[in-house]
Write an enzyme that holds these catalytic residues in place. Structure first.
Site, PDB file in Angstrom:
ATOM      1  N   ASP A 399      -6.241   2.542  -8.624  1.00 34.67           N
ATOM      2  CA  ASP A 399      -5.118   2.288  -9.528  1.00 34.67           C
ATOM      3  C   ASP A 399      -5.044   3.290 -10.684  1.00 34.67           C
ATOM      4  OD1 ASP A 399      -4.442   0.150  -8.002  1.00 34.67           O
ATOM      5  OD2 ASP A 399      -5.455  -1.331  -9.260  1.00 34.67           O
ATOM      6  N   THR A 400      -6.206   3.714 -11.182  1.00 35.83           N
ATOM      7  CA  THR A 400      -6.216   4.589 -12.354  1.00 35.83           C
ATOM      8  C   THR A 400      -5.738   5.998 -12.031  1.00 35.83           C
ATOM      9  OG1 THR A 400      -8.551   5.029 -11.925  1.00 35.83           O
ATOM     10  CG2 THR A 400      -8.039   3.368 -13.578  1.00 35.83           C
TER      11      THR A 400
END
Lengths: 471, 103
Positions: A399-400
């Site tokens: 996600d990052t």
């Protein structure tokens, strides 16, 4: 209260204030923590000595409680793995909230059993403070326990892994408000009829439920924010308990933690470009349907990646939770040493503020592997370096690094990300193409310049290191 | 409890909250978790209340439930305090300790 007892508590409050202040700066943080611990020691000793001087210290009960609690706390703190730290903080926090609420309950029980129910102003203050302490304390306990299992990802029952659910339809928000109002009404009723324990137990039951419905809809990267908020609440619970027993140490230390914890919560929200109401009332990730995978990507092998790194001027490593799970930080460090010696490559690490399951998670792990601190660069500073970076190596992060966050739609919208996609080549070490915590498919995986190494982080890094040694 | 005492306690409460707001200003992301953990250990201050409660309950004798509740509170608060400060210390040694050597 004896004067010197008040001075003892004042001293411990001063130590807490200095301790919290120093905890906010990297250089002084360890000292700040020690000051806090010293303050606690002063407060406990003051209390015990004042009991002893009054001639009624019950050493058996007190000693047994202190010894048992210290032993359990010590074992848990020493045994915990670095990956399990956020869960442990959540658990301790729940215990703290429960302790405050139990003290309040114990006081009320004492009044009822001993037939010494206070009257007038004291009754009102006691019941209001006890009700609020119960509300905040029990909510902190159930909320923290649920947060702990959410951070773990699930719970093992008879060897079967049950995933912690994330569930939060929008009608749950008015329910939360109604539960709080119900508690307020019950507190009001309990003032009129203080010996009726039904009110008290109802407050406890509703508060436990409230903690669960508060945390249940929250998932993904927002979890540390919730733990921080619960930490603030456990401080407030201690302060309310202080009102019941008329103790200045509890009031001061409790409200200090409550206020500074709230500020920290806001700071953490800001680091993720979210607001606290968004975190609390807008479900993040996991709640909706997870995007099903319709695309595929051919995996690469270690030799191919090793050849590509040979000749790279600059490599940026982007670690994520996967690195923590596979415990491969030592292999990552070995990799960095290898390529900087062999190919004279510049290596840096890009640290996303919420990579892993808590802020600072990656720093802790990489520090454990002796990675020099100056190579760990925070997201805002390193993002501008990606366009001139030859290879970005993403280890267990999803996600990052997901470019979908820039689109302004979906659960990740607005979350700042690491611009790994700006690098000339991207290598991703991950077990599969599956979606991350937020449940959004990651376009980065499917880019032409992306090479996927499918497998466990430790196995893949070891393979990559061997491949580089053979070049 | 006299009104004066109550006002005094409320004054402490409000002033300590303002102080807490001012205390934390800019904190680097690396320190978010240790700060949270350290503050959490301080919220174990309810150990004081638990000790007093357990002591009084044990002494008066006829409030067994109250005593048991207070005893459980002592254990839980002590876990929070001892575990909290130690875990914070471990985290900080990893972050800040290595930094000093690396710099």
């Amino acid at each position: 209260m004896e004067d010197w007892v008040a001075i003892g508590y004042l001293l411990s409050a001063a130590l807490f204030i200095f301790g919290l202040k120093k905890l906010g700066h990297p250089r002084t943080a360890p000292f700040g923590n020690q000051l806090g611990a010293l303050g606690m020691l002063v407060a406990v000793l003051t209390t015990i000595f004042s009991m002893q001087l009054a001639g009624d210290a019950q050493w058996v009960l007190i000693g047994a409680g202190i010894a048992l609690g210290s032993l359990i706390g010590y074992i848990m703190a020493v045994r915990v793995q670095m990956t399990g730290m956020p869960e442990l903080v959540a658990l301790f926090n729940g215990f703290g909230g429960a302790a405050s609420a139990l003290v309040a309950l114990s006081e009320i029980q004492k009044y009822i059993d001993g037939g010494t129910v206070p009257e007038g102003l004291e009754l009102t203050v006691t019941m209001v403070a006890a009700g609020l302490s119960a509300l905040v304390g029990w909510m902190t306990l159930t909320g923290s326990l649920l947060a702990m299992y959410k951070l773990k990802g699930g719970v093992s029952v008879f060897g079967k892994w049950i995933k912690t659910p994330t569930w939060g339809p929008s009608w749950l928000n008015p329910v939360k408000v109604m539960l709080v109002i119900a508690v307020a009404v019950l507190i009001y009723l309990s003032i009129d009829d203080p010996t009726n324990t039904t009110y008290l137990w109802s407050i406890i039951g509703i508060s436990c439920l409230l903690g669960i419905v508060l945390v249940l809809p929250i998932g993904g990267a927002d979890m540390p924010v919730v733990v921080s908020l619960l930490n603030s609440l456990s401080g407030i619970a201690a302060a309310f308990t202080g009102f019941i027993i008329g103790n200045s140490a509890l009031i001061i230390a409790g409200s200090l933690v409550g206020a500074s914890g709230l500020i920290l919560t806001f700071i953490m929200c800001k680091a993720m470009n979210r607001t606290l109401p968004d975190v609390l009332f807008k479900s993040f990730g996991g709640s909706g349907e997870k995007e099903s995978l319709t695309r595929t990507k051919v995996g690469s092998d270690a030799d191919e990646v090793a050849m590509m790194i040979d000749g790279a001027q600059k490599v940026i490593i982007v670690p994520g939770y996967g690195m923590a799970v596979s415990q491969c930080q030592h292999q990552v460090k070995e990799f960095a040493d290898l390529i900087s010696e062999k190919f004279d490559t510049e290596v840096k690490y890009a640290i996303h503020p919420v990579a892993g399951r808590m802020p600072g998670h990656m720093n802790v792990l990489l520090a454990e592997a002796n990675v020099p601190y100056e190579q760990l660069i925070e997201m805002d500073e390193i993002n501008s370096e990606f366009p001139e970076c030859d290879v970005a190596i993403v280890i267990g992060a999803n996600d990052t690094t997901n470019p979908a966050a820039r689109s302004g739609e979906g659960p990740l919208a607005g979350m700042p990300i690491i611009d790994a996609d700006a690098a000339r080549t991207v290598v991703i070490i991950k077990r599969s193409l599956s979606v991350g915590y937020a449940g959004v498919d990651n376009d980065l995986f499917y880019m032409d310049k992306t090479m996927m190494l499918f497998g466990d982080g430790k196995a893949m890094m070891t393979g990559l290191n061997n491949a580089i040694k053979e070049i | 409890m006299t009104p004066e005492l109550l006002i005094g306690n409320i004054t402490l409460f409000v002033l300590a909250i303002f102080l807490g707001f001012e205390l934390i200003t800019k904190v680097p992301a690396t320190l978010h978790t240790p700060l949270m953990s350290g503050a959490n250990a301080i919220s174990g201050i309810s150990i004081i209340g638990a000790l007093i409660g357990a002591n009084v309950a044990y002494e008066s004798g006829d409030t067994a439930i109250s005593g048991i509740l207070a005893f459980v509170a002592v254990v839980l608060a002590m876990i929070n305090v001892v575990g909290g400060f130690m875990v914070t210390n471990r985290m900080l040694n990893m972050i800040a300790g290595k930094k000093r050597r690396g710099a």
